[in-house]
Motif scaffolding. Sequence first.
Motif, PDB file in Angstrom:
ATOM      1  N   GLU A   1       5.121  17.693  16.113  1.00 27.89           N
ATOM      2  CA  GLU A   1       4.789  18.417  14.630  1.00 27.89           C
ATOM      3  C   GLU A   1       5.819  18.969  14.075  1.00 27.89           C
ATOM      4  OE1 GLU A   1       1.159  20.582  14.934  1.00 27.89           O
ATOM      5  OE2 GLU A   1      -0.094  19.023  15.378  1.00 27.89           O
ATOM      6  N   LYS A   2       6.544  19.753  14.814  1.00 25.50           N
ATOM      7  CA  LYS A   2       7.936  20.183  14.334  1.00 25.50           C
ATOM      8  C   LYS A   2       8.954  19.585  14.166  1.00 25.50           C
ATOM      9  CE  LYS A   2       9.655  24.514  13.096  1.00 25.50           C
ATOM     10  NZ  LYS A   2       9.156  24.869  11.940  1.00 25.50           N
ATOM     11  N   ILE A   3       9.059  18.575  14.801  1.00 24.90           N
ATOM     12  CA  ILE A   3      10.366  17.556  14.743  1.00 24.90           C
ATOM     13  C   ILE A   3      10.084  16.739  13.278  1.00 24.90           C
ATOM     14  CG2 ILE A   3      11.143  15.421  15.487  1.00 24.90           C
ATOM     15  CD1 ILE A   3      10.868  16.574  18.198  1.00 24.90           C
ATOM     16  N   LYS A   4       8.711  16.347  13.049  1.00 27.55           N
ATOM     17  CA  LYS A   4       8.168  15.484  11.969  1.00 27.55           C
ATOM     18  C   LYS A   4       8.522  16.429  10.629  1.00 27.55           C
ATOM     19  CE  LYS A   4       4.621  12.652  13.691  1.00 27.55           C
ATOM     20  NZ  LYS A   4       3.305  12.263  13.780  1.00 27.55           N
ATOM     21  N   GLU A   5       8.076  17.954  10.860  1.00 33.93           N
ATOM     22  CA  GLU A   5       8.315  18.738   9.709  1.00 33.93           C
ATOM     23  C   GLU A   5      10.118  18.806   9.409  1.00 33.93           C
ATOM     24  OE1 GLU A   5       8.306  23.403   9.000  1.00 33.93           O
ATOM     25  OE2 GLU A   5       6.859  22.726  10.224  1.00 33.93           O
ATOM     26  N   ILE A   6      10.854  19.006  10.387  1.00 35.99           N
ATOM     27  CA  ILE A   6      12.321  19.134  10.169  1.00 35.99           C
ATOM     28  C   ILE A   6      12.784  17.836   9.671  1.00 35.99           C
ATOM     29  CG2 ILE A   6      14.497  19.435  11.417  1.00 35.99           C
ATOM     30  CD1 ILE A   6      12.970  21.381  13.205  1.00 35.99           C
ATOM     31  N   SER A   7      12.198  16.828  10.224  1.00 39.01           N
ATOM     32  CA  SER A   7      12.662  15.334   9.771  1.00 39.01           C
ATOM     33  C   SER A   7      12.531  15.119   8.245  1.00 39.01           C
ATOM     34  CB  SER A   7      12.238  14.371  10.396  1.00 39.01           C
ATOM     35  OG  SER A   7      10.838  14.174  10.117  1.00 39.01           O
ATOM     36  N   LYS A   8      11.764  15.771   7.460  1.00 38.55           N
ATOM     37  CA  LYS A   8      11.547  15.802   6.051  1.00 38.55           C
ATOM     38  C   LYS A   8      12.828  16.264   5.378  1.00 38.55           C
ATOM     39  CE  LYS A   8       6.441  16.449   6.204  1.00 38.55           C
ATOM     40  NZ  LYS A   8       5.257  17.438   5.956  1.00 38.55           N
ATOM     41  N   TYR A   9      13.270  17.207   6.022  1.00 34.45           N
ATOM     42  CA  TYR A   9      14.678  17.993   5.226  1.00 34.45           C
ATOM     43  C   TYR A   9      15.708  16.804   5.287  1.00 34.45           C
ATOM     44  CZ  TYR A   9      12.305  22.197   5.578  1.00 34.45           C
ATOM     45  OH  TYR A   9      11.296  23.392   5.501  1.00 34.45           O
ATOM     46  N   PHE A  10      15.799  15.826   6.148  1.00 36.57           N
ATOM     47  CA  PHE A  10      16.900  14.887   6.343  1.00 36.57           C
ATOM     48  C   PHE A  10      16.647  13.589   5.624  1.00 36.57           C
ATOM     49  CE2 PHE A  10      17.412  17.990   9.755  1.00 36.57           C
ATOM     50  CZ  PHE A  10      18.643  18.642   9.140  1.00 36.57           C
TER      51      PHE A  10
ATOM     52  N   SER B   1      11.605  24.418  26.093  1.00 34.68           N
ATOM     53  CA  SER B   1      11.887  25.279  27.293  1.00 34.68           C
ATOM     54  C   SER B   1      10.473  25.584  27.722  1.00 34.68           C
ATOM     55  CB  SER B   1      12.913  26.380  27.152  1.00 34.68           C
ATOM     56  OG  SER B   1      12.224  27.268  26.302  1.00 34.68           O
ATOM     57  N   SER B   2       9.645  25.694  27.197  1.00 38.13           N
ATOM     58  CA  SER B   2       8.234  26.028  27.761  1.00 38.13           C
ATOM     59  C   SER B   2       7.331  24.749  27.948  1.00 38.13           C
ATOM     60  CB  SER B   2       7.489  26.761  26.679  1.00 38.13           C
ATOM     61  OG  SER B   2       7.157  26.156  25.454  1.00 38.13           O
ATOM     62  N   LEU B   3       7.835  23.513  27.999  1.00 32.57           N
ATOM     63  CA  LEU B   3       7.323  22.185  27.926  1.00 32.57           C
ATOM     64  C   LEU B   3       6.769  22.172  29.574  1.00 32.57           C
ATOM     65  CD1 LEU B   3       6.242  19.566  26.768  1.00 32.57           C
ATOM     66  CD2 LEU B   3       8.223  18.390  27.535  1.00 32.57           C
ATOM     67  N   PRO B   4       7.364  22.465  30.474  1.00 30.81           N
ATOM     68  CA  PRO B   4       6.821  22.076  31.772  1.00 30.81           C
ATOM     69  C   PRO B   4       5.551  23.066  32.290  1.00 30.81           C
ATOM     70  CG  PRO B   4       9.155  22.204  31.894  1.00 30.81           C
ATOM     71  CD  PRO B   4       8.792  22.632  30.545  1.00 30.81           C
ATOM     72  N   ASP B   5       5.635  24.229  31.734  1.00 33.54           N
ATOM     73  CA  ASP B   5       4.504  25.130  31.827  1.00 33.54           C
ATOM     74  C   ASP B   5       3.075  24.731  31.113  1.00 33.54           C
ATOM     75  OD1 ASP B   5       7.151  26.684  31.722  1.00 33.54           O
ATOM     76  OD2 ASP B   5       5.688  27.918  32.839  1.00 33.54           O
ATOM     77  N   ASN B   6       3.428  24.063  30.127  1.00 36.59           N
ATOM     78  CA  ASN B   6       2.129  23.686  29.198  1.00 36.59           C
ATOM     79  C   ASN B   6       2.163  22.436  28.419  1.00 36.59           C
ATOM     80  OD1 ASN B   6      -0.363  23.755  27.820  1.00 36.59           O
ATOM     81  ND2 ASN B   6       0.091  25.750  26.817  1.00 36.59           N
ATOM     82  N   PRO B   7       1.540  21.347  28.895  1.00 40.16           N
ATOM     83  CA  PRO B   7       1.943  20.072  28.359  1.00 40.16           C
ATOM     84  C   PRO B   7       1.283  20.002  26.911  1.00 40.16           C
ATOM     85  CG  PRO B   7       0.669  19.909  30.636  1.00 40.16           C
ATOM     86  CD  PRO B   7       0.729  21.323  30.240  1.00 40.16           C
ATOM     87  N   GLN B   8       0.339  20.919  26.748  1.00 37.14           N
ATOM     88  CA  GLN B   8      -0.235  20.946  25.344  1.00 37.14           C
ATOM     89  C   GLN B   8       0.865  21.240  24.116  1.00 37.14           C
ATOM     90  OE1 GLN B   8      -3.084  19.928  24.899  1.00 37.14           O
ATOM     91  NE2 GLN B   8      -3.560  20.387  22.862  1.00 37.14           N
ATOM     92  N   ASN B   9       2.166  21.826  24.661  1.00 45.39           N
ATOM     93  CA  ASN B   9       2.993  22.050  23.616  1.00 45.39           C
ATOM     94  C   ASN B   9       3.874  20.819  23.055  1.00 45.39           C
ATOM     95  OD1 ASN B   9       2.738  24.964  23.662  1.00 45.39           O
ATOM     96  ND2 ASN B   9       4.310  25.290  25.064  1.00 45.39           N
ATOM     97  N   LEU B  10       3.577  19.911  23.757  1.00 39.87           N
ATOM     98  CA  LEU B  10       4.263  18.451  23.426  1.00 39.87           C
ATOM     99  C   LEU B  10       3.705  18.049  21.922  1.00 39.87           C
ATOM    100  CD1 LEU B  10       6.135  16.315  23.928  1.00 39.87           C
ATOM    101  CD2 LEU B  10       4.240  15.148  25.175  1.00 39.87           C
ATOM    102  N   VAL B  11       2.548  18.275  21.605  1.00 35.03           N
ATOM    103  CA  VAL B  11       1.911  18.030  20.227  1.00 35.03           C
ATOM    104  C   VAL B  11       2.663  18.939  19.139  1.00 35.03           C
ATOM    105  CG1 VAL B  11      -0.236  17.981  19.125  1.00 35.03           C
ATOM    106  CG2 VAL B  11      -0.094  17.198  21.240  1.00 35.03           C
ATOM    107  N   THR B  12       2.780  20.433  19.672  1.00 33.79           N
ATOM    108  CA  THR B  12       3.355  21.169  18.715  1.00 33.79           C
ATOM    109  C   THR B  12       5.017  20.642  18.751  1.00 33.79           C
ATOM    110  OG1 THR B  12       2.119  22.864  19.664  1.00 33.79           O
ATOM    111  CG2 THR B  12       3.765  23.553  18.237  1.00 33.79           C
ATOM    112  N   ILE B  13       5.684  20.476  19.609  1.00 34.62           N
ATOM    113  CA  ILE B  13       7.020  20.036  19.614  1.00 34.62           C
ATOM    114  C   ILE B  13       7.092  18.661  18.499  1.00 34.62           C
ATOM    115  CG2 ILE B  13       8.844  18.947  20.282  1.00 34.62           C
ATOM    116  CD1 ILE B  13       8.155  20.906  22.996  1.00 34.62           C
TER     117      ILE B  13
END
Length: 137
Positions: free
Chosen positions: A127-136, A113-125
């Motif tokens: 990274e978080k998706i990679k972290e979560i994908s380890k659980y599955f 939801s905060s993506l349009p305000d700050n494109p730098q959050n895309l990298v954080t997103i």
Amino acid sequence: MAELIRLGEKGKIGVNVKPKEEAMEEYDLKTEALSTGGFWIILFVMYLPVIGWVATLIFSFGKNKNSNIRNLARATLINKLILLVMFSLLAWGLHIVYEHIRTQLNYLSKLISSLPDNPQNLVTILEKIKEISKYFQ
């Protein structure tokens, strides 16, 4: 059953025993075998949702003369308790997994939801998706 032998005569030292027929009648009441239908009906009643717990406790600890019914009820009670513990542990584990996934999804939702305000959050997103994908995996 071994045949009962009366020792001695009246007035002499001996064993006072009941006649064989009375002994057999008393023996049959305590250990009378149940038919398949009898077992089915008792198990059916014991596995009814609420009434079954009450019936199982009554058959297990009540004044039931038939030891077959009492032993079946006690075995069923042990089985029910084991299943209750197993399903409780399973539900608790599923609840923990659900809460963990829900927390991760809420975090991702906030990041997206905060993506349009700050494109730098895309990298954080990502990274978080990679972290979560380890659980599955």
